[in-house]
Design an enzyme around this catalytic site. Structure first.
Site, mmCIF file in Angstrom:
data_model
loop_
_atom_site.group_PDB
_atom_site.id
_atom_site.type_symbol
_atom_site.label_atom_id
_atom_site.label_comp_id
_atom_site.label_asym_id
_atom_site.label_seq_id
_atom_site.Cartn_x
_atom_site.Cartn_y
_atom_site.Cartn_z
ATOM 1 N N THR A 1 0.838 -1.207 0.000
ATOM 2 C CA THR A 1 0.000 0.000 0.000
ATOM 3 C C THR A 1 0.872 1.256 0.000
ATOM 4 O O THR A 1 0.559 2.253 -0.653
ATOM 5 C CB THR A 1 -0.954 -0.023 1.215
ATOM 6 N N ASN B 1 -8.570 -8.119 -8.014
ATOM 7 C CA ASN B 1 -8.445 -8.984 -6.833
ATOM 8 C C ASN B 1 -9.749 -9.660 -6.429
ATOM 9 O O ASN B 1 -9.735 -10.621 -5.677
ATOM 10 C CB ASN B 1 -7.914 -8.168 -5.647
ATOM 11 N N GLN C 1 -1.947 -9.101 -7.946
ATOM 12 C CA GLN C 1 -2.657 -10.378 -8.112
ATOM 13 C C GLN C 1 -2.166 -11.133 -9.343
ATOM 14 O O GLN C 1 -2.396 -12.335 -9.466
ATOM 15 C CB GLN C 1 -4.170 -10.149 -8.211
ATOM 16 N N THR D 1 16.537 1.637 6.654
ATOM 17 C CA THR D 1 17.324 0.397 6.620
ATOM 18 C C THR D 1 16.515 -0.718 5.970
ATOM 19 O O THR D 1 15.335 -0.891 6.264
ATOM 20 C CB THR D 1 17.733 -0.009 8.054
ATOM 21 N N CYS E 1 -9.173 -6.327 2.525
ATOM 22 C CA CYS E 1 -8.929 -5.027 3.137
ATOM 23 C C CYS E 1 -10.225 -4.264 3.374
ATOM 24 O O CYS E 1 -10.268 -3.368 4.188
ATOM 25 C CB CYS E 1 -7.977 -4.231 2.256
HETATM 26 C C1 LIG Z 1 -5.049 -5.725 -6.080
HETATM 27 C C2 LIG Z 1 -4.576 -5.349 -4.692
HETATM 28 N N1 LIG Z 1 -3.954 -4.184 -4.512
HETATM 29 C C3 LIG Z 1 -3.507 -3.800 -3.295
HETATM 30 C C4 LIG Z 1 -3.664 -4.598 -2.176
HETATM 31 C C5 LIG Z 1 -3.148 -4.110 -0.840
HETATM 32 O O1 LIG Z 1 -2.032 -4.821 -0.439
HETATM 33 P P1 LIG Z 1 -1.442 -4.756 1.058
HETATM 34 O O2 LIG Z 1 -2.622 -4.841 1.976
HETATM 35 O O3 LIG Z 1 -0.529 -5.913 1.130
HETATM 36 O O4 LIG Z 1 -0.728 -3.451 1.225
HETATM 37 C C6 LIG Z 1 -4.306 -5.833 -2.300
HETATM 38 C C7 LIG Z 1 -4.542 -6.709 -1.128
HETATM 39 O O5 LIG Z 1 -5.436 -7.516 -1.080
HETATM 40 C C8 LIG Z 1 -4.765 -6.224 -3.602
HETATM 41 O O6 LIG Z 1 -5.383 -7.396 -3.800
#
Ligand SMILES: Cc1ncc(COP(=O)(O)O)c(C=O)c1O
Length: 386
Positions: A70, A154, A182, A240, A328
């Site tokens: 993110t 996703n 994905q 780091t 999420c």
């Molecule tokens: C297409 C896509 N983008 C972004 C994310 C966000 O990733 P993260 O929560 O690992 O930062 C996800 C998580 O499911 C995702 O499927």
């Protein structure tokens, strides 16, 4: 019994990645230090960078490590917009099916930073409508600062026309960024072949650890930093290095690329078997995005007359983990913006489950789910009638 069908949310770490991470955890040495301990960690890290670059078809110097996916996503979108704005371009273009990790920073740029946001629609299969982009660019192409579109969705697994979008953008000198989390290791993907400016990846969706994301950024396309400090990673992401996670990410990427064909064929066959059977066994059930090309592991199914939150709990009680959409945003009582963009109404969007299979999914697990799921749907529908 425990059946994990939520690989699109996060995957179990592969034993080889755990082993590599554990070995690195007991090593001392900051890769930026000049002594031999530091140089040894630096060597491990640069070797890992090379492996990840090979897996994604980029140069090693194009790989920039971040802590979270993110974070890499937010940085890429905001900084590409600021770079465009500096030359008089104020439009940010995304699609209606982006993950919140892009949707929300894009909305933030529009609400707080004066960007004009254009959201491209999708067709009934969830494929981005490139004709909308053609129209936009023909009248306002020289106003677009950045285009950000995902490589595979996703929730539905539907692959997106990235190559066509890059081709269109090229004529107007617009950088294109893609969320490929994905798609990486699930469908052929080459950063340099596609001609993208930036791409983001994550380790924990491919058998690697949490807490490591990658921004692949075209060599020579430098962007200003959001965080300032030690100047690591082309001065774009100071701090780091998380060497244990980086090393484990490279191992997982290598493994996933080594069994790319076999694994994807196997997972694709299991997914197709599951989808065909479930539509046959459950009256009125249908697969979302069935008419489009999809990555092998994801299937989104709508079960009219049910509530997906209830189904999720009933399945959980039977030992089956799946999702109502993207992890999420799961738990938040909102219908999926992806399904709404595809033409669902609130009700049908709330009657949809995502099952996502991965390297560790077995035929037995799919057969057991096919036994349990129709019964769960039937009782949920009966309860809804009462
Ligand atoms: C297409 C896509 N983008 C972004 C994310 C966000 O990733 P993260 O929560 O690992 O930062 C996800 C998580 O499911 C995702 O499927």
């Amino acid at each position: 019994m425990s059946i994990y069908l939520d690989h699109a949310a996060t995957t179990p770490m592969s034993p080889a990645a755990i082993e590599a991470m554990t070995a690195q955890l007991v090593k001392v040495g900051n890769p930026s230090s000049l002594h031999s301990d530091g140089r040894s960690t630096r060597k491990d890290l640069e070797g890992s960078r090379d492996h990840i670059a090979t897996a994604i078809g980029s140069h090693s110097r194009e790989i920039i490590f971040f802590f979270f996916f993110t974070e890499a996503n937010n940085t890429a979108l905001k900084v590409l917009f600021w770079k465009g704005r500096a030359s008089g371009r104020n439009l940010v273009v995304i699609s209606a099916i982006e993950h919140h990790a892009i949707l929300d920073p894009a909305l933030w740029l529009a609400e707080h930073d004066g960007a004009e946001l254009v959201i491209l629609g999708v067709d009934a299969n969830g494929v981005i409508r490139t004709e909308e982009l053609v129209d936009l660019l023909s009248s306002r192409g020289d106003e677009v600062a950045v285009i950000s579109v995902m490589a595979a969705n996703n929730e539905t697994g539907v692959l997106q026309p990235i190559r066509a979008i890059v081709e269109l953008a090229k004529h107007y000198g617009i950088p294109v960024r893609s969320d490929a989390v994905q798609c990486f290791t699930k469908s052929p993907l080459s950063f340099s072949d596609l001609g993208l400016t930036a791409m983001t990846l994550s380790a924990h969706k491919i058998g690697g650890p949490l807490g490591i994301g990658v921004l692949v950024l075209q060599a020579g396309f430098d962007i200003p930093a959001l965080l300032h400090g030690g100047g690591q990673e082309r001065d774009i992401r100071s701090g780091t290095f998380n060497a244990p996670s980086i090393v484990a990410f490279a191992i997982a990427a290598n493994e996933s690329m080594n069994d790319f064909d076999l694994r994807n064929e196997r997972v694709g066959r299991l997914r197709d078997h599951f989808a065909t059977e479930i539509v046959e066994k459950v009256p009125d059930a249908y697969v979302n995005g069935a008419g489009a090309d999809r990555i092998p592991g994801i299937v989104s199914v709508t079960f009219p007359g049910t509530e997906s939150d209830t189904l999720l709990l009933l399945l959980d009680a039977q030992g089956i983990s799946c999702s109502t959409g993207s992890a999420c945003s799961a738990g938040v009582q909102r219908p999926s913006h992806v399904l709404l963009a595809m033409g669902h109404d609130d009700r049908s969007a709330r009657s949809t489950l995502r099952f996502s299979l991965g390297a560790t999914t077995t035929r037995d697990e799919i057969e057991s789910t096919l036994e349990i799921l129709p019964k769960v749907i039937e009782s949920a529908r009966l309860a809804n009638l009462r």
